[in-house]
Enzyme design. Structure first.
Site, PDB file in Angstrom:
ATOM      1  N   TRP A 194     -16.786 -14.421  -4.323  1.00 34.49           N
ATOM      2  CA  TRP A 194     -17.364 -15.057  -5.273  1.00 34.49           C
ATOM      3  C   TRP A 194     -16.579 -15.414  -6.786  1.00 34.49           C
ATOM      4  CZ3 TRP A 194     -17.743 -12.968 -10.850  1.00 34.49           C
ATOM      5  CH2 TRP A 194     -18.666 -12.997 -11.798  1.00 34.49           C
ATOM      6  N   ASP A 361     -32.866 -22.444 -15.326  1.00 36.55           N
ATOM      7  CA  ASP A 361     -32.646 -20.803 -14.353  1.00 36.55           C
ATOM      8  C   ASP A 361     -33.548 -20.225 -14.699  1.00 36.55           C
ATOM      9  OD1 ASP A 361     -30.345 -19.930 -12.740  1.00 36.55           O
ATOM     10  OD2 ASP A 361     -29.040 -21.605 -13.056  1.00 36.55           O
ATOM     11  N   ASP A 362     -32.756 -19.107 -13.382  1.00 40.34           N
ATOM     12  CA  ASP A 362     -33.737 -17.447 -12.514  1.00 40.34           C
ATOM     13  C   ASP A 362     -34.062 -16.897 -13.983  1.00 40.34           C
ATOM     14  OD1 ASP A 362     -33.737 -15.409 -11.530  1.00 40.34           O
ATOM     15  OD2 ASP A 362     -31.902 -14.946 -10.820  1.00 40.34           O
ATOM     16  N   ARG A 438     -27.002  -7.539  -5.317  1.00 42.80           N
ATOM     17  CA  ARG A 438     -27.730  -7.954  -5.820  1.00 42.80           C
ATOM     18  C   ARG A 438     -29.389  -7.285  -5.929  1.00 42.80           C
ATOM     19  NH1 ARG A 438     -29.497 -13.910  -8.992  1.00 42.80           N
ATOM     20  NH2 ARG A 438     -28.433 -12.471 -10.859  1.00 42.80           N
ATOM     21  N   TRP A 472     -31.113 -24.651  -5.591  1.00 49.58           N
ATOM     22  CA  TRP A 472     -32.127 -23.892  -4.497  1.00 49.58           C
ATOM     23  C   TRP A 472     -30.616 -23.332  -4.640  1.00 49.58           C
ATOM     24  CZ3 TRP A 472     -34.087 -25.568   0.811  1.00 49.58           C
ATOM     25  CH2 TRP A 472     -34.500 -24.639   1.456  1.00 49.58           C
ATOM     26  N   ASP A 473     -30.952 -20.955  -4.576  1.00 48.95           N
ATOM     27  CA  ASP A 473     -29.590 -20.686  -5.191  1.00 48.95           C
ATOM     28  C   ASP A 473     -30.165 -19.896  -3.389  1.00 48.95           C
ATOM     29  OD1 ASP A 473     -27.444 -18.899  -6.101  1.00 48.95           O
ATOM     30  OD2 ASP A 473     -28.157 -18.710  -7.402  1.00 48.95           O
ATOM     31  N   MET A 474     -28.608 -18.421  -3.556  1.00 47.72           N
ATOM     32  CA  MET A 474     -29.626 -18.192  -2.667  1.00 47.72           C
ATOM     33  C   MET A 474     -28.019 -17.130  -3.122  1.00 47.72           C
ATOM     34  SD  MET A 474     -26.911 -17.151   0.772  1.00 47.72           S
ATOM     35  CE  MET A 474     -27.576 -16.433   2.575  1.00 47.72           C
ATOM     36  N   ASN A 475     -28.475 -15.300  -3.377  1.00 49.29           N
ATOM     37  CA  ASN A 475     -27.533 -14.664  -3.880  1.00 49.29           C
ATOM     38  C   ASN A 475     -26.726 -13.990  -3.022  1.00 49.29           C
ATOM     39  OD1 ASN A 475     -26.429 -15.777  -7.043  1.00 49.29           O
ATOM     40  ND2 ASN A 475     -28.418 -16.001  -6.678  1.00 49.29           N
ATOM     41  N   ASP A 543     -18.883 -20.380  -9.752  1.00 51.80           N
ATOM     42  CA  ASP A 543     -20.299 -19.466 -11.342  1.00 51.80           C
ATOM     43  C   ASP A 543     -18.404 -19.787 -11.791  1.00 51.80           C
ATOM     44  OD1 ASP A 543     -22.427 -19.443 -10.068  1.00 51.80           O
ATOM     45  OD2 ASP A 543     -22.708 -17.298  -9.983  1.00 51.80           O
TER      46      ASP A 543
HETATM   47  C1  DGJ Z   1     -26.459 -17.897  -8.866  1.00 57.01           C
HETATM   48  C2  DGJ Z   1     -25.520 -19.173  -9.380  1.00 57.01           C
HETATM   49  O1  DGJ Z   1     -24.554 -18.891  -9.206  1.00 57.01           O
HETATM   50  C3  DGJ Z   1     -26.176 -19.221 -10.987  1.00 57.01           C
HETATM   51  O2  DGJ Z   1     -25.518 -20.228 -11.892  1.00 57.01           O
HETATM   52  C4  DGJ Z   1     -27.469 -18.470 -11.470  1.00 57.01           C
HETATM   53  O3  DGJ Z   1     -28.168 -19.674 -11.150  1.00 57.01           O
HETATM   54  C5  DGJ Z   1     -27.738 -16.752 -11.175  1.00 57.01           C
HETATM   55  N1  DGJ Z   1     -27.081 -16.871  -9.892  1.00 57.01           N
HETATM   56  C6  DGJ Z   1     -29.184 -16.549 -11.302  1.00 57.01           C
HETATM   57  O4  DGJ Z   1     -29.808 -15.823 -10.830  1.00 57.01           O
END
Ligand code: DGJ
Length: 723
Positions: A194, A361-362, A438, A472-475, A543
């Site tokens: 990350w 964003d989120d 997370r 479209w995110d994926m954490n 990020d």
């Molecule tokens: C991870 C992304 O890389 C960030 O830019 C942001 O959108 C966060 N997630 C939000 O939870």
């Protein structure tokens, strides 16, 4: 160009600067004769008799084992004397897995081949499909190749057909197998974590197997799904190299196996660890596509070849060359802490600066005041956003901004209405404690009902609020490879089915909203791959927006991906990830080598900073066509140097843009020169900033003196050809 030479049973494939030649040897095995530098058709006889015969199994005795192990094969099979890693492993009802794959037929057609449910090259070219039959089962393996005269990239994929009645099990189904001649190869890994994605690392290919992979259900931050094998010491401008890239976003593996004969088998595809696919009678299994690329002129040429190909054949043509919106994203400005009034103040500040789109964003949905709840509840949080998204869109519109919105479609919080209603929709065995990452779980995207539901709720939000941009995110990675609806025999299909579900949602959204611009993201750049780029013209690169660290990340990413695919924002200092302070101008210059935007609280800027940002946006609009269409040349490698420098040259070579950053000062380097690249040697160019005019030849051979700068200061030069 694809030619079939009937007499020699040979296939001659060729692109811009390479040839790829195979033949069916006396025993019926499909053997590779040459992959690399372009050859003459007249050389076929010599290739077969001089090169090929050395490695071919003994004529008319198919059971001699001694040469299967060294035959350069287009598809390695298991258990018949080829002791290298196989490309496919097919287990039959009797438990046996050995196969003998031999040529049965072939067909040549115009255009690309389709791979149902998977992203792939969209158009053009000529396709060869070679069908190999297994002597011991009713299975056929169809090897697919598309070549384009104008590219150095060729695509490969495999279809495995069960022509029998009984099911078979696929225990391995890689996409391609390529055999490279004897050389002292260095192998590239774009590894990372990350906020530190795609760090290039080169290692010697030693005897045995070198393997890169992801087991995370996503291509991952940790290892990008590609490798390059370089003959000798890697260099930007000279040398022979081969790229192997998967158009795939799930768990993958790529291996390079150097044999005792000295040459190297490279292959890859869906990760075979945990993979097992039940293939019923009459069914076909399609592997993801691989893009192979050959360069005779070092890494720079390889990068440009991949970049052109991805832009012209993989990324959605509706968007790829269209001016990208300049974005302000509120994540680092507010994190979860915002309301309509705060957003309005951001719009007010953004409008006069020349920003096009606000991306919320989120945190706009469900009960989402932190990262422990709300995912899956894609309904606006009216407590935060009075009047809902409609009001936000309206305020945006009044300020001349378009509205973008963040989603994390594949995820679910345990503290959400969706989870309370459907606990079995989460990945993992119901009742068995899942691994949390997370504070969230992944949704079971192998299930059509889950994907249908998410498509429905996302579509409603997009439709009803005039959303023009989706991030479209994926954490988190996938940890439990288990679905509550798959039968016991089919749990080994989970990881691949998961990513097929992801692609199906992306496909449905892009089809339903053809004008919707989508940006991919995965906790930064954790799924930055060609599969995702098929649906998302750009991907959030990382990020980490610190102008020092970002230069490294963008350099590594550019090794195979176009700069226009890298979403790059200017953020605040001290940087939220590294704590480093760098000048605003440098943050702007580094971000300008990609799809440009901002990620900071515009309401907190001084008047001077606002003026600078306005200027940056105007400057970016002067060069965005170069970012979208130009050729990238990497000039100074920040991993080995105290400077970073890259330049982009327009295809017609009339214009160029150079960015450099001083990373670490050392005394006495005031006379250091930088040699430019990619210019027309016979034209004169003027550097707008200094007024210097010189021939392209001199600028490339003699170079320009670097300016005197302090650490993290940077320069941007605009070059124009003199008429
Ligand atoms: C991870 C992304 O890389 C960030 O830019 C942001 O959108 C966060 N997630 C939000 O939870």
């Amino acid at each position: 160009m694809i030619l079939y030479d009937k007499q020699n049973r040979a296939f001659v494939l060729g692109g811009k600067n390479y040839s790829y030649i195979m033949h069916v040897n006396d025993c019926g095995f499909l053997q590779n004769l040459h992959y690399g530098s372009k050859t003459e058709i007249g050389d076929l006889g010599y290739l077969i008799s001089h090169i090929g015969s050395k490695y071919a199994p003994v004529k008319s005795d198919l059971n001699m084992d001694c040469l299967f192990d060294v035959m350069p094969s287009e598809c390695g099979s298991y258990g018949r004397g080829d002791f290298r890693e196989p490309t496919v492993v097919i287990e039959r009802a009797d438990g046996a897995s050995m196969s003998r794959l031999r040529y049965a037929s072939h067909k040549i057609t115009n255009g690309v081949y389709n791979i149902p449910g998977l992203p792939h090259a969209r158009s053009g070219g000529q396709t060869l499909e070679i069908t190999l039959k297994d002597d011991f089962s009713p299975v056929e393996v169809v090897l697919k190749y598309t070549v384009w005269d104008e590219y150095d990239v060729l695509s490969r994929a495999t279809e495995i057909r069960n022509a029998g009645k009984e099911s078979v099990k696929l225990n391995k189904a890689f996409s391609f197998c390529a055999e490279l001649p004897e050389a002292d190869y260095k192998m590239l890994r774009l590894h990372g974590s990350w906020a530190m994605e795609r760090m290039p690392e080169w290692n010697s290919v030693a005897h045995g197997v070198a393997r890169i992979q992801s087991l995370r259900g996503a291509s991952s931050h940790q290892m990008n799904p590609l490798t390059v094998l370089f003959d000798g010491e890697p260099s930007e401008r000279t040398g022979e190299c081969y790229g192997f890239m998967l158009v795939y976003s799930g768990s993958f593996a790529i291996t390079a196996e150097k044999t005792y004969f000295g040459y190297t088998r490279v292959q890859g595809g869906i990760n075979d660890i945990g993979f097992r696919w039940e293939l019923g009678g009459g069914e076909s299994f399609y592997t993801p596509q691989a893009l192979l690329c050959y360069s005779e002129q070092g890494m720079g040429e390889l990068s440009r070849a991949y970049s052109d190909f991805l832009r012209e054949r993989i990324i959605d043509p509706t968007f790829v060359k269209k001016r990208r919106p300049i974005v302000i994203n509120n994540w680092e400005a507010t994190y979860f802490d915002f309301d309509t009034e705060k957003l309005k103040s951001i719009f007010d500040a953004a409008a006069p600066l020349g920003i096009d789109t606000f991306v919320l964003d989120d945190g706009w949905f469900g009960k989402r005041d932190g990262d422990t709840s709300g995912l899956g509840d894609w309904f606006v949080n009216e407590k935060k956003l009075k009047g809902g998204l409609k009001a936000v869109a309206e305020h945006c519109g009044k300020r001349g901004l378009k509205l973008g919105l963040w989603f994390e479609p594949e995820m679910i919080s345990e503290d959400s209405d969706l989870y309370r209603a459907h606990p079995d929709w989460a990945v993992g065995k119901l009742g068995q404690e899942p691994v949390r990452s997370r504070n969230q779980l992944a949704l079971d995207f192998t299930r059509k009902d889950v994907v249908d539901y998410i498509f429905g709720v996302m579509s409603d939000v997009i439709k009803n609020n005039g959303i023009s941009y989706v991030k479209w995110d994926m954490n988190r990675p996938v940890t439990e490879f288990y679905s509550n609806t798959l039968s016991a025999e089919r749990q080994g299909e989970f990881a691949h089915r998961y990513i097929l579900g992801v692609y199906s949602l992306a496909e449905r959204l892009t089809a339903a909203f053809p004008d919707l611009f989508m940006e991919g993201c995965a906790g930064g750049g954790g799924r930055f791959d060609a599969g995702m780029l098929y649906y998302f013209p750009q991907f959030w690169t990382s990020d980490d927006t610190d102008a020092f660290q970002r230069a490294l990340i963008q350099w590594g990413t550019s090794v195979v991906y176009p700069v226009s695919a890298m979403s790059c924002h200017v953020s605040v200092c001290p940087n939220h990830q590294t704590g480093r302070t760098t000048p605003l101008s440098t943050r702007g210059n580094i971000a300008s080598l990609g799809a440009f935007g901002y990620e900071l609280d515009l309401t907190k800027l001084s008047d001077e900073e606002k003026r600078d940002i306005k200027r940056q946006i105007l400057d970016y609009k002067r060069i965005d066509a170069l970012v979208l269409n130009g050729d990238l040349y990497r000039l100074i490698d920040p991993f080995g140097d105290k400077w970073f420098a890259e330049m982009i040259v327009s295809k017609d070579k009339t214009e160029a843009y150079v960015v450099g950053e001083r990373l670490r000062g050392v005394p006495n380097d005031i006379t250091r020169r930088i040699k430019l690249d990619g210019l027309d040697p016979d034209r004169n160019y003027t550097v707008e900033e200094s007024g210097v005019t010189a021939s392209g030849k001199s600028l490339m051979r003699i170079g320009l003196v670097l300016p005197s700068l302090a650490d993290y200061e940077s320069f941007a030069w605009h070059l124009k050809a003199v008429k």
